[in-house]
Design an enzyme around this catalytic site. Sequence first.
Site, PDB file in Angstrom:
ATOM      1  N   HIS A  72      16.662  71.353  42.991  1.00 55.04           N
ATOM      2  CA  HIS A  72      17.360  70.065  43.093  1.00 55.04           C
ATOM      3  C   HIS A  72      18.500  70.154  44.097  1.00 55.04           C
ATOM      4  CE1 HIS A  72      16.086  68.238  38.942  1.00 55.04           C
ATOM      5  NE2 HIS A  72      15.068  68.635  39.664  1.00 55.04           N
ATOM      6  N   TYR A 201      24.241  62.559  34.617  1.00 56.80           N
ATOM      7  CA  TYR A 201      25.385  62.751  33.717  1.00 56.80           C
ATOM      8  C   TYR A 201      26.057  61.387  33.579  1.00 56.80           C
ATOM      9  CZ  TYR A 201      25.077  67.861  34.221  1.00 56.80           C
ATOM     10  OH  TYR A 201      24.664  69.166  34.193  1.00 56.80           O
ATOM     11  N   PRO A 294      28.400  73.237  27.377  1.00 61.04           N
ATOM     12  CA  PRO A 294      27.273  73.196  28.324  1.00 61.04           C
ATOM     13  C   PRO A 294      27.376  72.156  29.440  1.00 61.04           C
ATOM     14  CG  PRO A 294      26.625  72.311  26.187  1.00 61.04           C
ATOM     15  CD  PRO A 294      28.005  72.833  26.024  1.00 61.04           C
ATOM     16  N   LYS A 298      26.933  76.289  32.926  1.00 60.94           N
ATOM     17  CA  LYS A 298      27.416  77.575  33.437  1.00 60.94           C
ATOM     18  C   LYS A 298      27.078  78.803  32.572  1.00 60.94           C
ATOM     19  CE  LYS A 298      29.189  76.399  37.202  1.00 60.94           C
ATOM     20  NZ  LYS A 298      28.081  76.430  38.107  1.00 60.94           N
ATOM     21  N   TYR A 384      29.572  73.305  40.671  1.00 60.28           N
ATOM     22  CA  TYR A 384      28.324  73.134  39.928  1.00 60.28           C
ATOM     23  C   TYR A 384      27.237  74.034  40.519  1.00 60.28           C
ATOM     24  CZ  TYR A 384      24.692  70.734  37.218  1.00 60.28           C
ATOM     25  OH  TYR A 384      23.673  70.448  36.339  1.00 60.28           O
TER      26      TYR A 384
END
Length: 391
Positions: A72, A201, A294, A298, A384
């Site tokens: 992604h 998200y 979560p 990570k 991220y």
Amino acid sequence: MRTRVAIVGAGPAGLLLSHLLAAGGVESVIVESRTREYVEARIRAGILEHSTVDLFKSVGLDERLQREGDEHRGIYLQYPGERHHLDFVDLGAHTVWVYGQTEVTKDLGAAREAAGQQIVYEAANVALHDIETERPFLTYTDTGGSPQRLDADVIVGCDGSFGPSRAAVPQHARQTWERTYPFSWLGILADVAPSTDELIYAWHPDGFALHSMRSPQVSRLYVQVPNGTDVADWSDERIWAALATRLGDGENGWRLTPGPITEKSVLPMRSFVMAPMRHGRLFLAGDAAHIVPPTGAKGLNLAVADVALLAPALSALLTRNDPRPADEYSDRALRRVWRCTHFSWWMTSMLHTGEDPFDAQLQLAQLRWVTSSEAGAGGLAENYAGLPIGF
Ligand code: RFL
Ligand code: PHB
């Protein structure tokens, strides 16, 4: 029985450590309390950072990942009425990979099996002894009920947040930091094609929601729920309705496709760090030393980064009698741990709703900045997608 490195726990940290040690010519034995089937079926993480994938590649663990994993370029961040795509590559960061922890564990298990690795499954009453000496050892009870002893030069605790390793460090020799969040996640696996090409998200007044995935046929989704929530109170219909509202079903032509739910569980959210990550001849790696909520994806990547540092450090100690990298392990690992602890706390604080209307406005202001400013988006993307192993 005797070995060079006794590893407690056959999760991703323990399995990968034994693999990396073997590549450096150091023998190890893993002692695990569960069955192999249980370990390989445990549904957890889904996102691998670029540096995790690079490491797997460098040690021949990426064959199925390349075939079945999904690369992604970014994520979607949304709040009511707005969905923004953050393209990590355009923002100067890296891609990430969707590849389930179940698959990582199976690949590691198969690689260790092919190499003849000794893994003791279903070991009960695992205990650590003499970790302040150069002759530490483990004791445990095998499946036949017989007491066993494993002598080693070093013990590594890769036994997650509830194992015995962390507790073996005396109180006076450790410092801990902890935060418990006032909400949990209810997570589901569903046999339905993901309704999105990349993860969503979502901030919503009803609570956070996340649309993730495992494969072209399997979706993984989460909703924020109060602590103490009983899954029995959440029927499949209630879960899909909450997801539809929070993810914005019907907005701007986007539809959420529901499907049969195959797994449902509630996960509490916690940050925890223990330092140092070493006491005498005991080293800690992965969730045994630190837990992150979560939201930043990570936990698994931190476990991988720990053992990527630890394996060469132990090789130097045990094969060249050079203690320096082992002495530096805890400080080096903790630098990254605290960076990821901050990022995970930040993502969690920005996206989960509470009672306070002032906090909600601050979250929206933050989300607008992160989705409209290149500097804001770039910071999220860099963290991220992940920092280099040696950060
Ligand atoms: P593990 O995987 O917990 O493995 C520890 C192993 O030790 C064994 N053990 C014992 N063995 C012997 N004797 C004892 N007394 C023992 N007690 C325990 C256990 O049976 C187990 O096999 O720790 P490790 O290897 O450090 O790996 C850490 C990761 O599992 C964890 O950080 C991630 O799953 C966190 N996480 C995520 N991380 C990511 O990087 N990306 C994600 O997208 C992500 N999503 C998640 C997550 C964790 C989640 N949950 C359930 C906590 C999503 C979820 C829902
Ligand atoms: C998952 O797919 O399980 C997942 C993905 C991203 C997260 C957490 C969990 O931040």
